[in-house]
Design a protein around this motif. Structure first.
Motif, PDB file in Angstrom:
ATOM      1  N   GLY A 124      48.781  44.108  18.468  1.00  0.00           N
ATOM      2  CA  GLY A 124      49.396  45.254  18.793  1.00  0.00           C
ATOM      3  C   GLY A 124      48.796  46.629  18.840  1.00  0.00           C
ATOM      4  O   GLY A 124      48.849  47.471  19.736  1.00  0.00           O
ATOM      5  N   VAL A 125      47.966  46.718  18.079  1.00  0.00           N
ATOM      6  CA  VAL A 125      47.125  47.880  17.901  1.00  0.00           C
ATOM      7  C   VAL A 125      46.122  47.727  19.400  1.00  0.00           C
ATOM      8  O   VAL A 125      45.808  48.891  20.128  1.00  0.00           O
ATOM      9  CB  VAL A 125      46.342  48.130  16.668  1.00  0.00           C
ATOM     10  N   VAL A 126      45.461  46.907  19.583  1.00  0.00           N
ATOM     11  CA  VAL A 126      44.729  46.684  21.021  1.00  0.00           C
ATOM     12  C   VAL A 126      45.812  46.837  22.113  1.00  0.00           C
ATOM     13  O   VAL A 126      45.055  47.746  22.960  1.00  0.00           O
ATOM     14  CB  VAL A 126      44.021  45.193  20.883  1.00  0.00           C
ATOM     15  N   VAL A 127      46.889  46.361  22.132  1.00  0.00           N
ATOM     16  CA  VAL A 127      47.705  46.775  23.184  1.00  0.00           C
ATOM     17  C   VAL A 127      47.984  48.523  23.351  1.00  0.00           C
ATOM     18  O   VAL A 127      47.918  48.857  24.653  1.00  0.00           O
ATOM     19  CB  VAL A 127      49.084  46.186  23.268  1.00  0.00           C
ATOM     20  N   LEU A 128      48.323  48.895  22.274  1.00  0.00           N
ATOM     21  CA  LEU A 128      48.476  50.235  22.315  1.00  0.00           C
ATOM     22  C   LEU A 128      47.275  51.290  22.722  1.00  0.00           C
ATOM     23  O   LEU A 128      47.206  52.088  23.555  1.00  0.00           O
ATOM     24  CB  LEU A 128      48.758  50.842  20.899  1.00  0.00           C
ATOM     25  N   VAL A 129      46.103  50.692  22.264  1.00  0.00           N
ATOM     26  CA  VAL A 129      44.755  51.393  22.548  1.00  0.00           C
ATOM     27  C   VAL A 129      44.504  51.304  24.249  1.00  0.00           C
ATOM     28  O   VAL A 129      44.196  52.321  24.701  1.00  0.00           O
ATOM     29  CB  VAL A 129      43.604  50.958  21.906  1.00  0.00           C
ATOM     30  N   TRP A 130      44.974  50.141  24.752  1.00  0.00           N
ATOM     31  CA  TRP A 130      44.572  49.831  26.188  1.00  0.00           C
ATOM     32  C   TRP A 130      45.433  50.676  27.019  1.00  0.00           C
ATOM     33  O   TRP A 130      45.059  50.958  28.086  1.00  0.00           O
ATOM     34  CB  TRP A 130      44.808  47.971  26.275  1.00  0.00           C
ATOM     35  N   SER A 131      46.778  50.628  26.497  1.00  0.00           N
ATOM     36  CA  SER A 131      47.820  51.300  27.173  1.00  0.00           C
ATOM     37  C   SER A 131      47.726  52.689  27.166  1.00  0.00           C
ATOM     38  O   SER A 131      48.479  53.412  27.975  1.00  0.00           O
ATOM     39  CB  SER A 131      49.243  50.805  26.669  1.00  0.00           C
ATOM     40  N   ARG A 132      46.864  53.366  26.547  1.00  0.00           N
ATOM     41  CA  ARG A 132      46.771  54.848  26.584  1.00  0.00           C
ATOM     42  C   ARG A 132      46.506  55.462  28.055  1.00  0.00           C
ATOM     43  O   ARG A 132      46.731  56.439  28.545  1.00  0.00           O
ATOM     44  CB  ARG A 132      45.891  55.395  25.439  1.00  0.00           C
ATOM     45  N   ARG A 133      45.607  54.529  28.580  1.00  0.00           N
ATOM     46  CA  ARG A 133      45.274  55.006  30.139  1.00  0.00           C
ATOM     47  C   ARG A 133      45.091  53.506  30.649  1.00  0.00           C
ATOM     48  O   ARG A 133      44.460  52.588  30.127  1.00  0.00           O
ATOM     49  CB  ARG A 133      44.080  56.006  30.214  1.00  0.00           C
ATOM     50  N   PRO A 134      45.059  53.668  32.163  1.00  0.00           N
ATOM     51  CA  PRO A 134      44.928  52.288  33.020  1.00  0.00           C
ATOM     52  C   PRO A 134      43.620  51.654  32.720  1.00  0.00           C
ATOM     53  O   PRO A 134      42.607  52.187  32.374  1.00  0.00           O
ATOM     54  CB  PRO A 134      45.030  52.788  34.315  1.00  0.00           C
ATOM     55  N   ILE A 135      43.714  50.358  32.238  1.00  0.00           N
ATOM     56  CA  ILE A 135      42.633  49.540  31.909  1.00  0.00           C
ATOM     57  C   ILE A 135      41.911  49.138  32.990  1.00  0.00           C
ATOM     58  O   ILE A 135      40.561  49.334  33.064  1.00  0.00           O
ATOM     59  CB  ILE A 135      43.083  48.141  31.305  1.00  0.00           C
ATOM     60  N   VAL A 136      42.541  49.116  34.243  1.00  0.00           N
ATOM     61  CA  VAL A 136      41.608  48.805  35.576  1.00  0.00           C
ATOM     62  C   VAL A 136      42.151  49.796  36.442  1.00  0.00           C
ATOM     63  O   VAL A 136      43.398  50.375  36.319  1.00  0.00           O
ATOM     64  CB  VAL A 136      41.793  47.563  35.997  1.00  0.00           C
ATOM     65  N   PRO A 137      41.691  50.128  37.767  1.00  0.00           N
ATOM     66  CA  PRO A 137      42.009  51.099  38.637  1.00  0.00           C
ATOM     67  C   PRO A 137      43.422  50.584  39.044  1.00  0.00           C
ATOM     68  O   PRO A 137      43.897  49.389  39.185  1.00  0.00           O
ATOM     69  CB  PRO A 137      41.126  51.047  39.961  1.00  0.00           C
ATOM     70  N   GLU A 138      44.417  51.546  39.336  1.00  0.00           N
ATOM     71  CA  GLU A 138      45.763  51.493  39.948  1.00  0.00           C
ATOM     72  C   GLU A 138      45.743  50.323  41.137  1.00  0.00           C
ATOM     73  O   GLU A 138      46.713  49.660  41.214  1.00  0.00           O
ATOM     74  CB  GLU A 138      46.484  52.712  40.094  1.00  0.00           C
ATOM     75  N   HIS A 139      44.932  50.529  41.944  1.00  0.00           N
ATOM     76  CA  HIS A 139      44.809  49.643  43.141  1.00  0.00           C
ATOM     77  C   HIS A 139      44.462  48.266  42.834  1.00  0.00           C
ATOM     78  O   HIS A 139      44.570  47.529  43.906  1.00  0.00           O
ATOM     79  CB  HIS A 139      43.910  50.090  44.189  1.00  0.00           C
ATOM     80  N   ALA A 140      43.856  48.040  41.697  1.00  0.00           N
ATOM     81  CA  ALA A 140      43.434  46.486  41.563  1.00  0.00           C
ATOM     82  C   ALA A 140      44.616  45.734  41.245  1.00  0.00           C
ATOM     83  O   ALA A 140      44.908  45.732  39.960  1.00  0.00           O
ATOM     84  CB  ALA A 140      42.263  46.524  40.277  1.00  0.00           C
ATOM     85  N   THR A 141      44.879  44.963  41.967  1.00  0.00           N
ATOM     86  CA  THR A 141      46.150  43.875  41.748  1.00  0.00           C
ATOM     87  C   THR A 141      45.570  42.626  41.883  1.00  0.00           C
ATOM     88  O   THR A 141      44.167  42.194  42.290  1.00  0.00           O
ATOM     89  CB  THR A 141      47.139  43.814  42.895  1.00  0.00           C
ATOM     90  N   VAL A 142      46.300  41.491  41.203  1.00  0.00           N
ATOM     91  CA  VAL A 142      45.837  40.196  41.388  1.00  0.00           C
ATOM     92  C   VAL A 142      45.829  39.688  42.928  1.00  0.00           C
ATOM     93  O   VAL A 142      46.560  39.885  43.327  1.00  0.00           O
ATOM     94  CB  VAL A 142      47.048  39.245  40.682  1.00  0.00           C
ATOM     95  N   GLY A 143      44.344  39.311  43.073  1.00  0.00           N
ATOM     96  CA  GLY A 143      44.151  38.923  44.468  1.00  0.00           C
ATOM     97  C   GLY A 143      43.328  39.854  45.232  1.00  0.00           C
ATOM     98  O   GLY A 143      42.970  39.618  46.185  1.00  0.00           O
ATOM     99  N   SER A 144      43.113  41.102  44.567  1.00  0.00           N
ATOM    100  CA  SER A 144      42.484  42.075  45.464  1.00  0.00           C
ATOM    101  C   SER A 144      41.002  41.867  45.128  1.00  0.00           C
ATOM    102  O   SER A 144      40.663  41.265  43.993  1.00  0.00           O
ATOM    103  CB  SER A 144      42.910  43.567  44.808  1.00  0.00           C
ATOM    104  N   SER A 145      40.264  42.626  45.825  1.00  0.00           N
ATOM    105  CA  SER A 145      38.837  42.720  45.553  1.00  0.00           C
ATOM    106  C   SER A 145      38.264  43.944  45.813  1.00  0.00           C
ATOM    107  O   SER A 145      37.873  44.454  46.561  1.00  0.00           O
ATOM    108  CB  SER A 145      38.118  41.717  46.779  1.00  0.00           C
ATOM    109  N   SER A 146      38.229  44.502  44.393  1.00  0.00           N
ATOM    110  CA  SER A 146      38.132  46.161  44.438  1.00  0.00           C
ATOM    111  C   SER A 146      36.851  46.606  44.217  1.00  0.00           C
ATOM    112  O   SER A 146      36.575  47.772  44.188  1.00  0.00           O
ATOM    113  CB  SER A 146      38.817  46.528  43.378  1.00  0.00           C
ATOM    114  N   SER A 147      35.928  45.586  43.966  1.00  0.00           N
ATOM    115  CA  SER A 147      34.593  46.173  43.719  1.00  0.00           C
ATOM    116  C   SER A 147      33.692  46.430  45.105  1.00  0.00           C
ATOM    117  O   SER A 147      32.847  47.017  45.108  1.00  0.00           O
ATOM    118  CB  SER A 147      33.679  45.228  43.012  1.00  0.00           C
TER     119      SER A 147
END
Length: 407
Positions: free
Chosen positions: A384-407
């Motif tokens: 739960g602590v890991v989830v809270l830390v990760w959720s403080r700001r986006p882990i990945v860019p907002e446009h990175a969706t499943v199936g996207s190729s953002s690099s």
């Protein structure tokens, strides 16, 4: 997922990755049985896991960095040939009176090092062939399903072969599987990606340093790898005490313990299917929700009064497990630049290999001091602590969706 199989080079890479996982699980079981039978020592079996799983995690990033600018079509077959050779040596040591524990540990270390390096290089090559076709999600989803199946099939296959024909036969079968993979990759050499040219004078130490500095300074890669390492530590807390939890805390039987483990495995398969159908979902959202599901599953099991409720928690945690790793790996692959793919994936694979040992010790200590319920509760809180830390700001860019190729 079938779309990814039409991408040139991916079928061979996916097959090699799958057989590597099958062989790894087959070899772990066969070697553990061999060492226990010949030494009658739990300490010797522990040394086997330390040599083959823990120590290799610290050496693999360096070997990956040294090889990731070389031709995949040559390096991967060579690694698998060397793995086959290691298991030939182990099979020979398993026969007659030639068993010598130090040499077994050395060969187990060599095999573990080669396997981790091959995984990192394979992940980099898979990203290289799939991302131009916008098929990374589909390919990773397929590998995730196969990975789950092979993780379950490997120990069962090892147990069957050892029971019917003995440990040496299982080790010879493992050697043959790696030789077949090497041949497959050699036959598919023209379809495999070529690395970008680099500085031929750059040392492997410089490449390791550059890779670590890149990951540390990257807004996504560093958070993903560090957070996942901590998460895996808490995931691993309950692994060595599940049998105590099932048989003593829940007053169940050996069959009940098997059902509890099977419930988690069923959840993994269900989660793998969910990820495969999660097109358009944010990778960051998938990472957070799946990690939270694992923590919630542990929380349910921490307070469960019956085996049935514990199995429901196990299904929930397994479902998160079936999504979480592949979502983290996909997000990492889409975030990093091509020349750092193998090194970044190798670091993540090495972290996943190294930190469980710490979790096993902590989980065992908590159980010895109090009860398995405390270990499950601590795992749920830590996740739960890991989830809270990760959720403080986006882990990945907002446009990175499943199936996207953002690099």
């Amino acid at each position: 997922m079938r779309r990814s199989l039409r991408v040139r080079g991916f079928p061979a890479l996916a097959t090699s990755y799958a057989i590597n996982e099958l062989g790894d699980n087959l070899g772990v079981v066969a070697l553990a049985i061999l060492v226990l039978d010949r030494t009658d020592s739990a300490l010797a079996v522990t040394a086997l896991f330390v040599a083959g799983k823990f120590l290799t995690a610290f050496a693999a990033p360096a070997l990956t960095a040294a090889l990731d600018r070389r031709r995949v079509s040559r390096v991967l077959p060579a690694l698998y040939v060397l793995e086959a050779g290691a298991f030939v040596g182990l099979a020979c040591l398993a026969r007659g009176d030639v068993f010598w524990l130090p040499l077994v540990l050395l060969l187990a270390f060599a095999d573990g090092l080669l396997a981790l390096t091959a995984r990192g290089l394979s992940r980099g090559a898979i990203a290289a062939v799939l991302m131009p076709h916008d098929a990374l999600r589909e390919g990773n989803a397929l590998i995730n399903v196969v990975f789950a199946v092979m993780s379950a099939a490997g120990p069962v296959l090892a147990g069957f072969i050892v029971h019917e024909w003995g440990v040496p036969t299982a080790l010879w079968a493992d050697a043959a599987s790696f030789a077949i993979v090497a041949l497959l990759l050699l036959l598919s050499a023209r379809s495999l990606p070529e690395p970008e040219p680099g500085d031929p004078l750059e040392s492997w130490r410089a490449r390791v340093r550059d890779g670590l500095e890149y990951v540390r300074g990257h807004p996504t890669a560093g958070r993903l790898i560090a957070g996942e390492a901590v998460a895996i530590l808490f995931f691993a807390l309950i692994v060595p005490i599940e049998v105590v939890y099932a048989k003593e805390t829940l007053n169940s039987t050996s069959l009940g313990f098997g059902v509890l483990i099977a419930a988690w495995g069923g959840g993994i398969l269900f989660g793998s299917a969910l990820f495969a159908r999660a097109g358009g979902r944010s990778l960051g959202w998938l990472v957070l929700v799946s990690t939270a599901a694992i923590g919630a599953g542990y929380a349910v099991m921490a307070v469960s009064p019956t085996l049935l409720i514990a199995c429901l928690g196990s299904v929930l945690g397994g479902t998160g497990n079936g999504v979480q790793w592949v979502a983290v790996m996909t997000a990492l692959q889409e975030a990093v630049e091509d020349q750092f793919q193998a090194r970044a994936a190798g670091l993540l694979e090495s972290a996943a290999a190294a930190v469980p040992g710490i979790g096993y010790l902590v989980g065992g200590a908590l159980t010895a001091v109090a009860s398995p319920r405390l270990a499950y509760a601590a795992s749920a809180v830590g996740v739960g602590v890991v989830v809270l830390v990760w959720s403080r700001r986006p882990i990945v860019p907002e446009h990175a969706t499943v199936g996207s190729s953002s690099s």
